[in-house]
Design an enzyme around this catalytic site. Structure first.
Site, PDB file in Angstrom:
ATOM      1  CD  GLU A 173      -2.281  -7.669   2.706  1.00 24.36           C
ATOM      2  OE1 GLU A 173      -1.908  -6.492   2.513  1.00 24.36           O
ATOM      3  OE2 GLU A 173      -3.120  -7.996   3.545  1.00 24.36           O
ATOM      4  N   GLY A 204       0.962  -5.113   1.148  1.00 23.71           N
ATOM      5  CA  GLY A 204      -0.135  -5.204   0.192  1.00 23.71           C
ATOM      6  C   GLY A 204       0.299  -5.773  -1.150  1.00 23.71           C
ATOM      7  CB  ALA A 233      -0.880  -0.018   1.246  1.00 21.25           C
ATOM      8  CD  GLU A 289       1.477  -5.518   5.746  1.00 19.64           C
ATOM      9  OE1 GLU A 289       2.298  -6.379   6.142  1.00 19.64           O
ATOM     10  OE2 GLU A 289       0.849  -5.626   4.676  1.00 19.64           O
TER      11      GLU A 289
HETATM   12  C1  HSC Z   1       0.635  -2.121   3.539  1.00 23.63           C
HETATM   13  O1  HSC Z   1       0.953  -2.658   2.518  1.00 23.63           O
HETATM   14  C2  HSC Z   1      -0.702  -2.255   4.180  1.00 23.63           C
HETATM   15  C3  HSC Z   1      -1.541  -3.354   3.565  1.00 23.63           C
HETATM   16  O2  HSC Z   1      -1.335  -4.576   4.215  1.00 23.63           O
HETATM   17  C4  HSC Z   1      -3.000  -3.120   3.749  1.00 23.63           C
HETATM   18  C5  HSC Z   1      -3.558  -1.920   3.141  1.00 23.63           C
HETATM   19  C6  HSC Z   1      -5.028  -1.943   3.356  1.00 23.63           C
HETATM   20  C7  HSC Z   1      -5.578  -0.555   3.367  1.00 23.63           C
HETATM   21  C8  HSC Z   1      -7.035  -0.580   3.742  1.00 23.63           C
HETATM   22  C9  HSC Z   1      -7.543   0.802   3.801  1.00 23.63           C
HETATM   23  C10 HSC Z   1      -9.017   0.802   4.068  1.00 23.63           C
HETATM   24  N1  HSC Z   1       4.522   3.514   0.168  1.00 23.63           N
HETATM   25  O3  HSC Z   1      13.234   2.249   0.783  1.00 23.63           O
HETATM   26  P1  HSC Z   1      13.653   2.982  -0.433  1.00 23.63           P
HETATM   27  C11 HSC Z   1       9.203   5.079  -1.127  1.00 23.63           C
HETATM   28  S1  HSC Z   1       1.718  -1.067   4.373  1.00 23.63           S
HETATM   29  C12 HSC Z   1       4.941   4.722  -0.214  1.00 23.63           C
HETATM   30  O4  HSC Z   1      14.637   4.074  -0.279  1.00 23.63           O
HETATM   31  P2  HSC Z   1      14.937   0.632  -1.471  1.00 23.63           P
HETATM   32  C13 HSC Z   1      10.252   5.569  -0.131  1.00 23.63           C
HETATM   33  O5  HSC Z   1       9.689   6.479   0.771  1.00 23.63           O
HETATM   34  C14 HSC Z   1       3.170  -1.116   3.390  1.00 23.63           C
HETATM   35  N2  HSC Z   1       6.223   4.989  -0.514  1.00 23.63           N
HETATM   36  O6  HSC Z   1      14.122   1.975  -1.598  1.00 23.63           O
HETATM   37  C15 HSC Z   1      11.234   6.220  -1.066  1.00 23.63           C
HETATM   38  O7  HSC Z   1      10.659   7.460  -1.469  1.00 23.63           O
HETATM   39  P3  HSC Z   1      11.572   8.718  -1.824  1.00 23.63           P
HETATM   40  C16 HSC Z   1       3.989  -2.302   3.676  1.00 23.63           C
HETATM   41  C17 HSC Z   1       7.098   3.995  -0.399  1.00 23.63           C
HETATM   42  O8  HSC Z   1      15.202   0.195  -2.859  1.00 23.63           O
HETATM   43  C18 HSC Z   1      11.226   5.300  -2.271  1.00 23.63           C
HETATM   44  O9  HSC Z   1       9.973   4.626  -2.217  1.00 23.63           O
HETATM   45  N3  HSC Z   1       5.193  -2.236   2.915  1.00 23.63           N
HETATM   46  C19 HSC Z   1       6.712   2.720  -0.001  1.00 23.63           C
HETATM   47  O10 HSC Z   1      16.046   0.790  -0.501  1.00 23.63           O
HETATM   48  C20 HSC Z   1      12.342   4.293  -2.288  1.00 23.63           C
HETATM   49  O11 HSC Z   1      12.320   3.555  -1.073  1.00 23.63           O
HETATM   50  C21 HSC Z   1       6.359  -1.834   3.435  1.00 23.63           C
HETATM   51  O12 HSC Z   1       6.465  -1.526   4.599  1.00 23.63           O
HETATM   52  C22 HSC Z   1       5.351   2.493   0.289  1.00 23.63           C
HETATM   53  N4  HSC Z   1       4.892   1.292   0.668  1.00 23.63           N
HETATM   54  O13 HSC Z   1      13.930  -0.411  -0.792  1.00 23.63           O
HETATM   55  C23 HSC Z   1       7.535  -1.802   2.487  1.00 23.63           C
HETATM   56  N5  HSC Z   1       7.812   1.934   0.024  1.00 23.63           N
HETATM   57  O14 HSC Z   1      12.422   8.286  -2.952  1.00 23.63           O
HETATM   58  C24 HSC Z   1       8.260  -0.507   2.610  1.00 23.63           C
HETATM   59  C25 HSC Z   1       8.845   2.703  -0.359  1.00 23.63           C
HETATM   60  O15 HSC Z   1      10.575   9.790  -2.115  1.00 23.63           O
HETATM   61  N6  HSC Z   1       9.305  -0.343   1.627  1.00 23.63           N
HETATM   62  N7  HSC Z   1       8.422   3.943  -0.621  1.00 23.63           N
HETATM   63  O16 HSC Z   1      12.344   8.978  -0.560  1.00 23.63           O
HETATM   64  C26 HSC Z   1      10.505  -0.961   1.676  1.00 23.63           C
HETATM   65  O17 HSC Z   1      10.763  -1.785   2.529  1.00 23.63           O
HETATM   66  C27 HSC Z   1      11.542  -0.547   0.679  1.00 23.63           C
HETATM   67  O18 HSC Z   1      11.137   0.673   0.124  1.00 23.63           O
HETATM   68  C28 HSC Z   1      11.815  -1.535  -0.489  1.00 23.63           C
HETATM   69  C29 HSC Z   1      12.807  -0.848  -1.473  1.00 23.63           C
HETATM   70  C30 HSC Z   1      12.470  -2.798   0.087  1.00 23.63           C
HETATM   71  C31 HSC Z   1      10.568  -1.890  -1.224  1.00 23.63           C
END
Ligand code: HSC
Length: 699
Positions: A107, A104, A63, A127
Site C-alpha cells: 500500500e 501495508g 503494518a 490481510e
Molecule cells: C497490514 O499490513 C494491514 C494494512 O493493510 C493496513 C494497516 C492500517 C492500520 C490502520 C490503523 C488505524 N508485523 O515469517 P518470518 C515477524 S497487516 C510484525 O519468520 P520469513 C515475524 O513474526 C500485515 N512482525 O520470515 C518474525 O518475528 P520473530 C500484512 C512481523 O522470511 C519475523 O518477522 N502483512 C510481520 O519466513 C520473521 O518472519 C503480512 O501478513 C508483520 N507484518 O517471511 C505479511 N511480518 O523473528 C506477514 C513478519 O520475532 N509476513 N513479522 O519470530 C510474512 O508473510 C513473512 O514474514 C515474510 C517473511 C514473507 C515477509
C-alpha cells in the site's frame, strides 16, 4: 533522522531507505522516520524527487501486526495518513521494490507515483489471512490500477504475485534488474522535467469498464458466503472504489478495517500467525544442520509415498527401500500419482516432474541406504517391525546419518533404543494426508542430538512443513490431546448425545470435520489397536467402549460402508444399529440418557482438549502453549480463526475452566482431573499467555 529510515541524497533525489529488520514492518518508528524524511524532502528546495526503498530481503511485510489494538504514539501518522501524504507530495515519489512488498508495504508503494520492481519481488495483499482487509488505501488504489478482477484476486486469496505478474496486471510500472538504481535515475529525470506527479487516486484505467467491474464484483461476492467477515467487506470496499469518490472510499475502507480489526475472528487469526512463527524458536534451532542431498526412505505406503513426493519436488535424491516387488510397485505408483496431481494442480511443470521421478531410486535392501545423509523410516505403526528395521539401520548407516522414525502413537524414545546410536534418532509425526497437511511434530528425547533435530527441522521446512518441537512420548502432542477431545465426546454419547450431534456441534465451532466423521474416514482399526496396546500395558482407556463394539461388529469406518455412520450411497446417516449398540452400552453402565445441547457438547470437548494440553505442557512435552495451538491449527482442523485450544482456554479464563472441569468430574474423575499446571498458574496469579514468553528450555 530516525535509525529505522535512512535519508541519503543523490543530486536532486532524496532517498528514503527503510531499515527495520527482519522484515521492515511499518511500526510507529518506521512511520515516524518516513514522515520525517518526506517532510524534510518537501521543505528542501534542492530536492526535486524522492525514492522510497528498503534495506534487506523484504521491501516491507506491511503494518506491524504486534501494534494492532494498541494506541499509536502521539504525533506519529497512522499508515493510511502516511500513504496519503506520500501520494499528495508535490515532488514525485518513486518506489523501488525488492523482495516482498506485502499488505501495508504494498500500500505504501501504491501511494507512490511510480513503482519499479526487481525481478524477484513478490507483491501481495495478505490481510485476509489475518481476518483484515488492506486498510491503508489498498482497496481503493489497487482497483484503480488493475480493475476489479485482479484486485479482488489479490485481496481475497491473499497470495502474492511475482514482479512479472504484477506488471501484467498494472500493479507496477516496470520490472528492472536493479530497482533502486533505476528509481534514482528516473527520479532525477522527473525532478529535472518538473512534471507534476500522477497520483494513483486520479488513475482511471481500472475503473473505465464499469460493466465488467460490476460483474467481477458480483462474481466475487457470490464466493464470500463463508463465516468469516473479511472477504465480504473486501468486496464491499472494492465496489466502493467504483461507486464513491476516492476520499469517501477511504472513509468506507477505514470503517470496514476498524470493524474487522476489532473482530474475534481477526484476533484468532493474528494469534495463529504468531503461534506458527514462535514455533520456529526451540533450543536445537541454532545447532548445525547437516547439508542434505540424498535422503533414504524405508516404506512407500500412504505416508512414505507422500514424503517421497515432497522430497523429490524439493530437488532431493531419494532411495526408497520396499520389501517385495508387489508393495514396491504399489508404492512407486502412489508416488507417481502424487507427482501427477502436482502437475495437474500447476504446482509442478511436466518437465520438472520427469526430473523429479528420475531422482527416485527404488531398492529392496536396507544396504542401499548406506550413502544417505538422512533416512526416514515410514513403516506401518508396528513396534516389532519398526524396532527390527531401526536396529538394522543403526548398524548399516554412516555414524553421522540422522535416522527419522515416523510415529502416530508409538513412543519414538523407546524405538530409538533399538539402534546402537539413539542420539541420531528423531521422531516425526505427520498428519494425513501427509502431502497436504503442514504440521510436522518433531519428537525429541533427552538423548537426541541437537544437530539431528536441526537437520530434520531444516528438511521439513524445505518440503513446506511447519516443524513443531515436542517431547518424545506416546501419541506426541497432537494425537494425545485430540484423544482427550474424543474421550469427552464418547462420554457425551454415553450420556445421551448422538454422533451426528457431536459432529455438528464441533463443526459449528469451525472444525473442518467432527470427530466421528474423522474416525470413520481414517478407519477405526488403528485407534482400536492403540486401545488394545494401552490396555495390555495396564492403562485402559476412558471412553472407546462404543468404538470397540463397532469394531467387534465389523464396522470399521467409511471403507466398510459402516462405522459411526451408515454410508450407503444416500449420503452419511446415523444408523439405527449404532443407536442400538449405544442403548446397550448405556444400559450396561446404568446411564439414563438425557438431552444434551450443542453448547454443552462444545464446552465439554474443548475443556477436555485444553485440560489435556495443560497436562502436556506441565510434563514439558511442548515448549509453550502457542506451540499446541500451532499443532492443532495446522494438523487437526482446529478452526484457525478460533486461535487454537490454548487461545480458547486463555479467553475463557483458567478459573472458569477449572470450575467447569470440577463440575464434569463426577462423570469420570480421573479423566476430568484438573491439570496440575492449571492449579499452579491460578495459585501464582499467572496466565497461559505468560508461558508463551518464557525462554525455551532444552529439556
Ligand atoms: C497490514 O499490513 C494491514 C494494512 O493493510 C493496513 C494497516 C492500517 C492500520 C490502520 C490503523 C488505524 N508485523 O515469517 P518470518 C515477524 S497487516 C510484525 O519468520 P520469513 C515475524 O513474526 C500485515 N512482525 O520470515 C518474525 O518475528 P520473530 C500484512 C512481523 O522470511 C519475523 O518477522 N502483512 C510481520 O519466513 C520473521 O518472519 C503480512 O501478513 C508483520 N507484518 O517471511 C505479511 N511480518 O523473528 C506477514 C513478519 O520475532 N509476513 N513479522 O519470530 C510474512 O508473510 C513473512 O514474514 C515474510 C517473511 C514473507 C515477509
Amino acid at each position: 533522522m530516525t535509525a529505522t529510515v535512512r535519508q541519503t541524497r543523490n543530486g536532486a533525489v532524496m532517498i528514503l531507505s527503510v531499515d527495520s529488520p527482519p522484515v521492515n514492518a511499518l511500526g510507529a518508528a518506521v512511520r515516524a522516520g518516513l514522515a520525517e524524511g518526506l517532510a524534510a524532502a518537501q521543505a528542501d528546495p534542492s530536492v526535486g524527487a524522492i525514492v522510497l526503498c528498503a534495506i534487506g530481503p523484504s521491501f516491507s511485510a506491511g503494518a506491524d501486526i504486534r501494534e494492532f489494538g494498541r494506541p499509536a504514539p502521539l504525533g506519529v501518522p497512522g499508515l493510511p495518513e502516511l500513504c496519503n501524504r506520500i501520494e499528495a507530495s508535490g515532488k514525485a515519489v518513486v518506489a523501488a521494490i525488492q523482495g516482498a512488498a506485502l499488505g501495508g508495504g504494498l500500500e505504501l508503494a501504491l501511494a507512490a507515483h511510480v513503482r519499479l520492481a526487481g525481478p524477484r519481488a513478490r507483491l501481495g495483499l495478505p490481510e485476509v489471512a489475518l481476518g483484515l482487509l488492506p486498510g491503508a488505501g489498498g482497496t481503493q488504489r489497487t482497483p484503480r490500477l488493475t480493475g476489479a478482477g485482479p484486485a479482488l484476486r489479490l485481496m481475497l486469496t491473499g497470495k502474492a504475485v511475482s514482479a512479472q505478474e504484477a506488471l501484467a496486471i498494472g500493479l507496477v510500472d516496470a520490472v528492472v534488474e536493479d530497482p533502486e538504481q533505476t528509481a534514482v535515475a528516473l527520479a532525477a529525470d522527473l525532478a529535472a522535467g518538473r512534471t507534476a506527479p500522477v497520483r494513483t487516486r486520479d488513475r482511471q484505467e481500472g475503473l473505465r469498464d464499469a460493466v465488467r467491474y460490476e460483474a467481477e464484483v458480483a462474481a466475487a461476492r457470490a464466493g464470500t458466503a463463508g463465516r468469516l467477515p473479511a472477504p465480504g467487506r473486501i468486496v464491499d470496499c472494492v465496489e466502493a472504489a467504483l461507486l464513491l469518490p476516492f476520499d469517501r472510499g477511504l472513509v468506507f475502507e477505514r470503517a470496514a478495517f476498524e470493524d474487522l480489526a476489532a473482530s474475534p475472528e481477526s484476533a484468532g487469526l493474528r494469534r495463529a500467525f504468531f503461534a506458527e512463527r514462535r514455533a520456529a524458536v526451540f533450543p536445537e534451532a541454532d545447532a548445525r544442520a547437516h547439508p542434505l542431498s540424498h535422503v533414504g526412505l524405508v516404506g512407500l505406503g500412504v505416508t512414505g509415498a507422500a514424503i517421497a513426493a515432497l522430497l523429490l519436488q524439493s530437488g532431493l535424491r531419494v532411495t526408497a527401500v520396499v520389501r517385495g516387488s508387489g508393495p514396491l510397485d504399489a508404492g512407486l505408483r502412489r508416488v507417481s500419482a502424487l507427482l501427477d496431481r502436482a502437475v495437474a494442480a500447476g504446482r509442478l511443470s511436466p518437465e520438472a516432474r520427469v526430473q523429479d521421478q528420475a531422482r527416485l531410486l527404488p531398492a529392496s535392501d536396507l544396504s542401499a541406504l548406506a550413502g544417505c545423509d538422512l533416512v526416514i523410516e515410514a513403516l506401518p505403526e508396528d513396534e516389532a517391525l519398526k524396532t527390527s528395521v531401526l536396529g538394522k539401520l543403526g548398524q548399516s548407516l554412516r555414524p553421522a546419518t540422522v535416522i527419522v522414525t515416523t510415529v502416530s502413537w508409538l513412543d519414538p524414545a523407546r524405538l530409538a533404543l533399538a539402534t546402537v546410536r539413539p542420539a541420531n534418532v528423531v521422531g516425526l509425526h505427520l498428519c494425513p494426508p501427509a502431502e497436504r497437511m503442514r504440521l510436522a511434530e518433531v519428537a525429541v528425547s533427552a538423548q537426541t542430538q541437537a544437530e539431528a533435530v536441526a537437520t530434520l527441522a531444516a528438511l521439513l521446512r524445505r518440503i513446506g512443513k511447519l516443524p513443531v518441537r515436542v517431547g518424545a512420548s506416546a501419541g506426541l502432542v497432537g494425537n494425545r490431546v485430540m484423544a482427550a477431545l474424543r474421550t469427552a465426546a464418547d462420554l457425551l454419547l454415553e450420556d445421551g448425545a448422538l454422533p451426528s450431534q457431536v459432529d455438528a456441534a464441533l463443526q459449528d465451532f469451525g472444525f473442518a470435520m467432527g470427530p466421528y466423521r474423522a474416525l470413520d474416514l481414517a478407519g477405526l482399526k488403528r485407534a482400536w489397536a492403540h486401545r488394545q496396546r494401552e490396555s495390555r500395558a495396564g492403562r485402559p482407556a476412558c471412553g472407546g467402549d462404543l468404538a470397540d463394539m463397532l469394531v467387534g461388529a465389523g464396522r470399521l469406518g467409511q471403507e466398510t460402508g459402516r462405522g459411526y455412520y451408515l454410508y450407503d450411497g444416500q449420503g452419511v446417516r446415523d444408523d439405527p444399529e449404532v443407536l442400538g449398540l449405544l442403548g446397550e452400552l448405556r444400559s450396561a453402565k446404568g446411564i439414563a440418557p438425557r438431552r444434551i445441547g450443542s453448547d454443552e457438547i462444545r464446552l465439554r470437548c474443548l475443556s477436555a482438549l485444553a485440560n489435556e494440553a495443560a497436562k502436556v505442557l506441565g510434563e514439558g512435552l511442548a515448549q509453550r502453549p502457542s506451540d499446541i495451538d500451532a499443532i492443532l491449527l495446522t494438523g487437526y482442523g482446529f478452526p484457525r480463526w478460533q486461535g487454537g485450544p490454548m487461545a480458547w482456554a486463555a479467553d475463557r479464563g483458567l478459573l472458569v475452566l477449572r470450575a467447569d472441569l470440577r463440575r464434569f468430574a463426577p462423570q469420570a474423575p480421573a479423566f476430568w482431573a484438573v491439570a496440575p499446571l492449571i492449579d499452579d498458574l491460578i495459585r501464582d496469579g499467572r496466565h497461559l499467555d505468560d508461558l508463551d514468553m518464557r525462554p525455551v528450555s532444552s529439556g
